[in-house]
Scaffold this active site. Structure first.
Site, short mmCIF file in Angstrom:
data_model
loop_
_atom_site.label_atom_id
_atom_site.label_comp_id
_atom_site.label_asym_id
_atom_site.label_seq_id
_atom_site.Cartn_x
_atom_site.Cartn_y
_atom_site.Cartn_z
N ARG F 105 50.91 22.30 47.91
CA ARG F 105 50.16 23.50 48.32
C ARG F 105 49.62 24.25 47.11
O ARG F 105 48.48 24.72 47.11
CB ARG F 105 51.08 24.38 49.19
CG ARG F 105 50.50 25.62 49.74
CD ARG F 105 49.52 25.60 50.93
NE ARG F 105 49.12 24.43 51.55
CZ ARG F 105 47.86 23.95 51.52
NH1 ARG F 105 46.91 24.59 50.86
NH2 ARG F 105 47.56 22.84 52.12
N LYS F 140 33.38 40.21 38.63
CA LYS F 140 33.97 40.40 39.96
C LYS F 140 34.90 39.23 40.29
O LYS F 140 34.59 38.39 41.16
CB LYS F 140 32.85 40.57 41.00
CG LYS F 140 32.05 41.84 40.74
CD LYS F 140 30.96 42.10 41.76
CE LYS F 140 30.23 43.40 41.42
NZ LYS F 140 29.10 43.69 42.33
N LYS F 172 25.26 51.03 32.10
CA LYS F 172 24.80 51.19 33.47
C LYS F 172 24.40 52.63 33.72
O LYS F 172 24.52 53.50 32.83
CB LYS F 172 25.92 50.78 34.42
CG LYS F 172 26.39 49.34 34.25
CD LYS F 172 27.23 48.93 35.43
CE LYS F 172 27.63 47.47 35.27
NZ LYS F 172 28.38 47.00 36.44
N GLU F 202 21.18 48.08 31.98
CA GLU F 202 20.79 47.91 33.38
C GLU F 202 19.69 48.91 33.70
O GLU F 202 19.85 50.11 33.46
CB GLU F 202 22.01 48.15 34.27
CG GLU F 202 21.76 47.90 35.73
CD GLU F 202 23.00 48.18 36.59
OE1 GLU F 202 23.98 47.42 36.49
OE2 GLU F 202 22.99 49.19 37.32
N ASP F 224 18.01 45.38 38.00
CA ASP F 224 18.88 45.45 39.16
C ASP F 224 18.10 45.62 40.46
O ASP F 224 17.31 46.58 40.60
CB ASP F 224 19.86 46.62 38.98
CG ASP F 224 21.03 46.51 39.96
OD1 ASP F 224 21.46 45.38 40.23
OD2 ASP F 224 21.49 47.56 40.43
#
Lengths: 286, 286, 286, 286, 286, 286
Positions: F105, F140, F172, F202, F224
């Protein structure tokens, strides 16, 4: 050689042995060996029983040496679960003398402790032979050692209770009081427990047991501190609809009468919390 | 309240308590409390002695709860080193019921074990009162628990032997054999040991002792498995030029006679390797 | 090849090397090797001295590569404790090019630092040759590196002071002030120290030394910041009843005069806290 | 008080301080304080400079005490990056005497080391004042200490090179040889490097530089072991199309001439690998 | 505010958040904040849903900031288990701007992932409303995240299957083949399993089920990859003597028909192994 | 067999696999195998694809077995980065049956997850074939898994963005607001960033981009949430003076049009935060 009991992977032994070795080597290592033994000197030694019993912890013995030096030779002669007699040789270790002596205490400390648990377990298991009762330990273990202490109970022919708080529900008097009664506690337990999670209930009286039986929820009734006659009546009341477990101050002497009551399980905290180490020594071949 | 014995910093207790809690909470946490206790419910409970003894491990008790929830209130009423009687309250804990019950077993497991060590030590210390002998533990400790087991011996009025392999030289029979004799072992030890490192020598016979004394190197002679009369002769031979330590199967019963021989130290492995847990319970105030 | 000095087990080196490699590999590994070197490419390289000195840290060098890839070949040619000359080859490493270059900096960082310590120690040891004085380091080490820094001092022919706060008593001016005087500090120390634990006392003046000598407790007198002549008088006052240790700003230049005073030990903090790395490089065989 | 330089979170300091304290407390804790200081006794002490310099490591100082006992009071008087003069008080610590003395060495060891780095960095930064050159450290750091050593360089007014192998490409002679030449190495680097990853190339000769410039790939040219005049020609060849960095045996004495060549960066390994600890002491207020 | 579901202690969240922060801060910390934000600057920000769903992971959000700086203020507005709508504010965080931005990604990464699990679970739970079926996850979790992924399933109204290999017996086709058949596997399981350990059996056909039912051992029958009609027949065969569990490619669309078959449990691996993160952002108040 | 992509050292895989195994083995190990499989029994099994895709995580598969038992045989047949078809055998494992089933597993959980990432990445990479655009992941990622998730993106033919907060500057909207505008943020970034550290900005609008371009500081412009036409204009404004990166909700369907705009990089968070596991099973050879 086939293992007598299913082994635990080294993954579970290794942090324990590393902790023991780190406690012993500290910052400077083995000052005595460094001072009086030539680095190149080799040594052969044997682990020898000084008392009869059941052995547990051989993976730990092996790792106590191989974690210090992978080239050392460790031969296990008595697998975990073996009954041993005084003067039996349990294992041989051969290699650099500084390593053999450096790992000695870590190996012996764990081996003696776990063999003490296995020996005590086996004594109670033998005492109830002929009944259907299993001998079981509890969560009264020492921090960091639960996996190996529970394993030692299995090596002694015993069985394990819960491993942790998350693998079964065990409702005790405090839970009942906080939840407002046996019935509501049992209902809450059944509703919220996972579908693979057993529900056990500790009861002190037969009245409590009767009320609980009417709910038909618990898989196990833990009959706390009941005398054999009362246990017999409880077993008869349960009548195979659930398992019954006796607990509370059980000793090798009282175990047979308790087991004869027909309970399925005897659970004993002292198997892990008040164990006498089995006397094992390391004898050097010179 | 002033501590009866110098405390160990939490730094040494914390990993042990974290290990105990992790073993108990596993992946899912306390399934029983989650199932039957309302999250908001509060609880007050007391640690109560069920047997007389000496307490050790209160820092561990506190951490078993505060590591789960820093907002819990733990009040220590009996400091480590206190003698306690049955029904004495050792500590109070008040807070979220799930936390109180969640930390209970980890707290009790360590407290009972260490108090068992302190109680056993105190029993032997009391048995030799009136002699100059110190009661001492050994390196026969459980992996991961050495610091707190040795601390519990101090809480019981005892003293500690080596902490590790690196803080003193202890020459045993195997070292002597590997090094080619007592004299060469002692010379090597003195030459290579750090200048703050004591040298101890284990001897089995008075002949060995005599030879060793002629070297004038050892700070301590460990007189292994000698009867009181032989110990008396050894003490007389050493005549204050070094410390003397008796070891080997010493019990509370045999300790007085051994101490009366005039040795400085009695060392007992079972204080840490074969201890009976002191019976302490957590009683809920409902 | 027989080790020149007793080795430390890999158990003590491994976490240090893992830390170094983790700091260097981060999340993505060696971006340069990944970009410009073929995965299958092999490489042979040698660690070569660029300066004379004494080598220490070869276990770390080996682990810096084998922890990345167990199949790599590392051959140690100069054991710890060896004197080396410029252009001497200390070790060879052969294997996957990405691994050789990946472990290079971790290996060199530790090896250069520890060899710097060994080299500095050897310089002072040589400077006091002909006296009985040992050269000793202190607890002024870097966090996480104490075991290997103290080992490097031994590799340079030096000796170690206390490893930690728990292996000997060292009473300094602050302790004396807090305890109410030299005499009460010494008495408390002797009474509460373990029987294998040495007691050292730091004194600044001969008056302090005289008072301390009358107690006959300390095993070592640390004579702080005394000129050679004053040291000579102190040594004469102690007259072999304890060891004497000089400390405070000792350099290779001042060491001979200090050692000639007859003290047993010279302790120098800078051996571990202000060491110059020994210049060693990794040369690729192409 | 506003920090002079952006701080590192305690998350990065804590494991280092825990390691230092664990090395010092071992198994038994501070034997001297336990023996000679009353548990309840309180103490106030100050960290005082004994030498001029720049301070770095105050978070570590604070943690060395608060990790032992959260109730201790630590007041920082000189923030990291401050220039300090002999006798300046850097911080005050007040609390349980056993804690103050228990954390002393861990605090001083790290503070002296990092302040030594900051002081050395500041010396070189000051030496090149008036030029545009930055002073930069390398990856020649000690295992486990890279984050705080690099931080200390920033506290001294310096700048950091790569943190690790994964945050920039740095092509050295070995890479060039393995890849078959400067041009193919640069092409491979540009193609495979992340789009936020700089590419640096180490060159030893102006011919190499010329060839590399024709590729127009590198963001930085590391000019290794070039004399100021040669550096000046290299800077002129690069002509602002990339950054230039001088390295190789740069000292505070040679730095001004090198910086005057017009290079953007001077990188110095010894700032972290061969630093002299700044002399700082802990003075007790009695 | 009362928790909607029993919380996990921080003890289980903390190592996960420390891992996330360590991955993000690396060696040098947040280079952007250090470069462009004044150290003293404060900031207030809110976690805002961008999509509807169920929230899980708020303890992680709190720790992502308080582990960086204990003085930061985090206010949880939506407890784990809450249904949330787009633009709902889930939590506020106020404190040092560098800390708020430093913890942002670690907090969001875990929160979005766990809320994604809770949201998916809730979707299936809602789809089977009106039946008795529970929605259950499996052991198909990501390494290091099992405790919190399983917790997120509970937050979404689901239930947990086994936590590990040690808390229940689950006999699959491979076990049956290795053990020599269903009957011998079931007998071995019942005999060797702990008395609080459930036994589950995976069956693919109704014939297998029939044979298994005759043993009367299994507590749960896992009916693998059966269509609703076949499930209905299986449920009828079991007839309340054990629990029934359907598994194999169940989606929110197929769940209602499967649940309508009368099975007790639906288990779905994708709830933890193929989850879509819930879209949540951190909006700064400027 | 030559690796298709540069491998990560086991050093980075090992803690992840240890975590997975520890979560699965808990305290008692694999209860099912212990109950129904003979300790000596051997087994051969193959990892077989049930779906087409790209494989990643084979080092983890190997370690999931060898960390349990070094004597097990694991043969990798499809290296990380390989395209696989349904029924392809990816690896064989042969050894003790309890080990094969015990590691199953952990191996599958990581392999399916990472292969899911590689497969998704490859799908987008293929979708933009013919353009110069790279496909890139973000930060992320899941806590503890960043190194292997980013590696899986590379195995799928993608590229990595920042690994952490310390390896590049990414300004940002929040940073701009806190710093007082684009120009001052860019200036602060350039001045304080390390000389090997890229600066990315950004921007949401072409006006912002224009202002930023006038500063000539940023190495990368992160455009963006712009539509392809707007991206095209942005690329044209930048005109090769910096790299351009498109982000915001990019899917395999929208990627071609976005890539056709001429941007250098497409970054997609969902590659790591919302991945569908690739269906792979372990088939036993019986």
């Amino acid at each position: 050689m086939t293992a007598l009991i299913p082994p635990l992977p080294d993954l579970l032994w290794e942090p324990i042995i590393r902790a023991g070795l780190a406690e012993d080597f500290g910052t400077g290592g083995d000052a005595t060996s460094q001072a009086v033994i030539r680095p190149g000197q080799r040594l052969r030694a044997v682990f020898r029983a000084r008392h009869e019993g059941v052995v547990a912890g051989m993976s730990g013995v092996r790792l106590a040496f191989t974690l210090l030096d992978p080239s050392i030779n460790v031969t296990i002669l008595k697998e975990d679960g073996c009954r041993i007699a005084p003067r039996d040789i349990l294992a041989e270790v051969e290699g650099c003398a500084q390593t053999v002596l450096g790992g000695e205490r870590t190996a012996l400390n764990l081996l003696s402790h776990l063999s003490g648990i296995a020996t005590a377990t086996r004594q109670v298991v033998d005492a109830v032979k002929g009944t259907k009762a299993r001998i079981c330990c509890t969560r009264k273990t020492l921090p960091g050692l639960r996996a190996v202490q529970k394993y030692a109970v299995r090596a002694g022919g015993g069985s394990n209770h819960r491993y942790r708080l998350d693998d079964a529900i065990l409702i005790k008097d405090n839970h009942i009081a906080l939840c407002g009664g046996v019935v509501s506690a049992l209902k809450a337990a059944r509703q919220r427990a996972g579908h693979l999670m057993a529900v056990a209930l500790e009861v002190d009286t037969l009245d409590q047991l009767e009320m609980a039986l009417s709910c038909n929820v618990a898989n196990v009734y833990l009959l706390d501190n009941m005398a054999p006659e009362m246990l017999r009546r409880a077993v008869s009341m349960v009548d195979g609809r659930a398992l019954t477990e006796a607990s509370g101050g059980i000793t090798p002497e009282t175990a047979p009468a308790i087991a004869a009551s027909g309970v399925d399980v005897l659970s004993l905290g002292w198997l892990t919390h008040s164990v006498t180490a089995l006397d094992i020594g390391l004898d050097i071949d010179l």
